[in-house]
Design a protein around this motif. Structure first.
Motif, PDB file in Angstrom:
ATOM      1  N   SER A  49      26.647  42.334 100.948  1.00 51.93           N
ATOM      2  CA  SER A  49      26.600  43.441  99.990  1.00 51.93           C
ATOM      3  C   SER A  49      28.001  43.907  99.627  1.00 51.93           C
ATOM      4  N   LEU A  50      28.388  43.649  98.376  1.00 53.57           N
ATOM      5  CA  LEU A  50      29.694  44.063  97.882  1.00 53.57           C
ATOM      6  C   LEU A  50      29.601  44.810  96.549  1.00 53.57           C
ATOM      7  N   GLY A  51      28.631  44.422  95.704  1.00 50.10           N
ATOM      8  CA  GLY A  51      28.582  44.927  94.336  1.00 50.10           C
ATOM      9  C   GLY A  51      28.425  46.429  94.239  1.00 50.10           C
ATOM     10  N   ASN A  52      27.480  46.993  94.975  1.00 53.88           N
ATOM     11  CA  ASN A  52      27.255  48.436  94.889  1.00 53.88           C
ATOM     12  C   ASN A  52      28.474  49.226  95.337  1.00 53.88           C
ATOM     13  N   PHE A  53      29.139  48.743  96.386  1.00 47.74           N
ATOM     14  CA  PHE A  53      30.329  49.432  96.876  1.00 47.74           C
ATOM     15  C   PHE A  53      31.457  49.367  95.853  1.00 47.74           C
ATOM     16  N   LEU A  54      31.609  48.212  95.197  1.00 50.37           N
ATOM     17  CA  LEU A  54      32.651  48.087  94.185  1.00 50.37           C
ATOM     18  C   LEU A  54      32.377  49.039  93.026  1.00 50.37           C
ATOM     19  N   ILE A  55      31.147  49.088  92.550  1.00 53.71           N
ATOM     20  CA  ILE A  55      30.816  49.970  91.432  1.00 53.71           C
ATOM     21  C   ILE A  55      31.086  51.426  91.793  1.00 53.71           C
ATOM     22  N   LYS A  56      30.698  51.851  92.984  1.00 50.94           N
ATOM     23  CA  LYS A  56      30.926  53.234  93.392  1.00 50.94           C
ATOM     24  C   LYS A  56      32.409  53.558  93.467  1.00 50.94           C
ATOM     25  N   ARG A  57      33.194  52.621  94.012  1.00 50.58           N
ATOM     26  CA  ARG A  57      34.629  52.879  94.125  1.00 50.58           C
ATOM     27  C   ARG A  57      35.295  52.902  92.755  1.00 50.58           C
ATOM     28  N   VAL A  58      34.854  52.022  91.863  1.00 51.87           N
ATOM     29  CA  VAL A  58      35.397  52.020  90.506  1.00 51.87           C
ATOM     30  C   VAL A  58      35.047  53.323  89.793  1.00 51.87           C
ATOM     31  N   ALA A  59      33.810  53.794  89.952  1.00 47.85           N
ATOM     32  CA  ALA A  59      33.410  55.049  89.310  1.00 47.85           C
ATOM     33  C   ALA A  59      34.297  56.200  89.769  1.00 47.85           C
TER      34      ALA A  59
ATOM     35  N   LEU B 229      43.991  35.528  86.581  1.00 46.09           N
ATOM     36  CA  LEU B 229      43.306  35.608  85.286  1.00 46.09           C
ATOM     37  C   LEU B 229      42.439  34.369  85.051  1.00 46.09           C
ATOM     38  N   GLU B 230      42.939  33.213  85.465  1.00 52.12           N
ATOM     39  CA  GLU B 230      42.147  31.994  85.323  1.00 52.12           C
ATOM     40  C   GLU B 230      40.861  32.068  86.146  1.00 52.12           C
ATOM     41  N   GLN B 231      40.953  32.675  87.323  1.00 51.00           N
ATOM     42  CA  GLN B 231      39.754  32.804  88.157  1.00 51.00           C
ATOM     43  C   GLN B 231      38.738  33.767  87.528  1.00 51.00           C
ATOM     44  N   ILE B 232      39.236  34.800  86.869  1.00 55.13           N
ATOM     45  CA  ILE B 232      38.328  35.722  86.180  1.00 55.13           C
ATOM     46  C   ILE B 232      37.568  34.971  85.081  1.00 55.13           C
ATOM     47  N   ILE B 233      38.277  34.151  84.316  1.00 50.86           N
ATOM     48  CA  ILE B 233      37.616  33.362  83.273  1.00 50.86           C
ATOM     49  C   ILE B 233      36.599  32.406  83.893  1.00 50.86           C
ATOM     50  N   GLU B 234      36.995  31.734  84.966  1.00 47.52           N
ATOM     51  CA  GLU B 234      36.127  30.725  85.586  1.00 47.52           C
ATOM     52  C   GLU B 234      34.864  31.335  86.172  1.00 47.52           C
ATOM     53  N   HIS B 235      34.983  32.492  86.802  1.00 48.55           N
ATOM     54  CA  HIS B 235      33.864  33.034  87.582  1.00 48.55           C
ATOM     55  C   HIS B 235      33.016  34.047  86.826  1.00 48.55           C
ATOM     56  N   GLU B 236      33.392  34.421  85.603  1.00 45.20           N
ATOM     57  CA  GLU B 236      32.542  35.343  84.845  1.00 45.20           C
ATOM     58  C   GLU B 236      31.153  34.732  84.689  1.00 45.20           C
TER      59      GLU B 236
ATOM     60  N   PRO C 231      39.848  36.660  94.286  1.00 46.15           N
ATOM     61  CA  PRO C 231      38.913  37.779  94.129  1.00 46.15           C
ATOM     62  C   PRO C 231      37.564  37.438  94.743  1.00 46.15           C
ATOM     63  N   LEU C 232      36.948  38.411  95.379  1.00 42.09           N
ATOM     64  CA  LEU C 232      35.620  38.206  95.962  1.00 42.09           C
ATOM     65  C   LEU C 232      34.538  38.495  94.938  1.00 42.09           C
ATOM     66  N   ILE C 233      34.743  39.567  94.175  1.00 45.46           N
ATOM     67  CA  ILE C 233      33.771  40.027  93.192  1.00 45.46           C
ATOM     68  C   ILE C 233      34.538  40.906  92.210  1.00 45.46           C
ATOM     69  N   PHE C 234      34.157  40.879  90.950  1.00 45.45           N
ATOM     70  CA  PHE C 234      34.828  41.752  89.983  1.00 45.45           C
ATOM     71  C   PHE C 234      33.813  42.332  89.013  1.00 45.45           C
ATOM     72  N   VAL C 235      34.186  43.481  88.453  1.00 43.27           N
ATOM     73  CA  VAL C 235      33.314  44.190  87.518  1.00 43.27           C
ATOM     74  C   VAL C 235      34.120  44.530  86.268  1.00 43.27           C
ATOM     75  N   GLU C 236      33.450  44.453  85.112  1.00 45.99           N
ATOM     76  CA  GLU C 236      34.084  44.778  83.835  1.00 45.99           C
ATOM     77  C   GLU C 236      33.441  46.031  83.258  1.00 45.99           C
TER      78      GLU C 236
ATOM     79  N   ILE D 273      29.196  42.053  86.167  1.00 47.55           N
ATOM     80  CA  ILE D 273      29.681  41.962  87.543  1.00 47.55           C
ATOM     81  C   ILE D 273      29.457  40.530  88.010  1.00 47.55           C
ATOM     82  N   SER D 274      30.479  39.934  88.618  1.00 46.03           N
ATOM     83  CA  SER D 274      30.429  38.509  88.975  1.00 46.03           C
ATOM     84  C   SER D 274      30.948  38.296  90.388  1.00 46.03           C
TER      85      SER D 274
END
Length: 283
Positions: free
Chosen positions: A257-267, A166-173, A206-211, A246-247
């Motif tokens: 390239s990670l963001g597009n794949f994460l968004i598709k998998r989340v969808a 959770l601390e990393q999510i706050i730091e890297h947003e 975490p490598l990349i995260f999306v909200e 997305i961060s």
């Protein structure tokens, strides 16, 4: 030796010692010997100063690249006789030895994380040292393969996740700053979601995260979605999933390239959890 020259001489010795280990690593036979040399090399690299690290990258460029004459000869043989064998020979001589060095460094415990860190340092140096662009391209090539989305695990981040995460999510947003724990708690309520990619060699990072905001209608603005004082929506049939942030948490993976794949998998995950969702949007 002058006082000013002493530190330079010391870091030159450190670089040379590190390079000797790298050459032993490249020539080593057997997985056991290779892993031992790789572990030694990583320890030595961690002790290098920034000027010494730069010198190492310069050696990667000058001493661990393909031999132009060999590439030209192999290319001419392939042009004259385009067989599978001449193509394989051309491919082999055209690949820079530094790629194999990085693969072997990756055999040591913690090797993947250290190579990501190496590329982070290299990217920071690149604007002032553009001659290292070929070295950077090799790092990017290998990391794009090692961090192929097929190797990554997607996890949901919620209020019960480990505090360190959770601390990393706050730091890297990086899009909409998280204003402390209350703000984070609001972003992890039942009408919100957060998902991240993880790699088996970096399980706690975490490598990349999306909200995502789960809504009943298309949002007109971003502000209400990140208002930490807003009340969570009552359980309803959500119709819209709004991806509002997305961060990237790893500067050493920039350009991978990670963001597009994460968004598709989340969808796909959200559609399975909430079949009523028919619209996905970004803000």
């Amino acid at each position: 030796m002058s006082t000013a020259a002493a530190p330079k001489a010391r870091f030159e010795r450190e670089v040379e010692e590190f390079l000797r280990t790298c050459r032993r690593l490249l020539s080593a036979r057997g997985e056991g010997n290779s892993a031992a040399h790789a572990a030694t090399a990583l320890r030595q690299y961690q002790q290098l100063s920034e000027p010494a690290q730069l010198r190492f990258f310069e050696h990667l460029d000058l001493d661990f690249g393909p031999v132009p004459a060999e590439v030209l000869a192999a290319a001419q043989r392939y042009a004259a006789d385009p067989t599978v064998q001449t193509l394989l020979t051309l491919t082999a001589v055209a690949e820079p030895p530094r790629q194999e060095l990085l693969r072997r460094l990756n055999r040591a415990p913690g090797g993947t994380a250290m190579i990501v860190q190496m590329r982070r340092q290299l990217l920071r140096m690149l604007p002032q040292h553009p001659q290292l662009v070929a070295v950077e391209a090799d790092f990017c090539h290998l990391l794009s393969s090692w961090f192929n989305p097929g190797f990554l695990e997607m996890q949901q981040v919620d209020w019960n996740s480990p505090a360190q995460l959770l601390e990393q999510i706050i730091e890297h947003e990086a899009v909409h700053a998280i204003d402390g724990w209350d703000d984070l708690r609001r972003r992890l309520q039942p009408d919100r979601r957060c998902f991240a990619f993880f790699h088996p060699q970096l399980p706690a990072e975490p490598l990349i995260f999306v909200e995502i905001a789960l809504l009943t209608e298309m949002p007109a603005a971003i502000a209400p979605l990140i208002d930490k004082s807003a009340q969570p929506a009552a359980p309803k049939r959500f119709k819209v999933a709004a991806f509002y942030s997305i961060s990237n948490c790893q500067p050493g993976l920039r350009g991978v390239s990670l963001g597009n794949f994460l968004i598709k998998r989340v969808a796909e995950r959200l559609h399975a959890e909430f079949p009523s969702i028919r619209m996905f949007c970004t803000l």
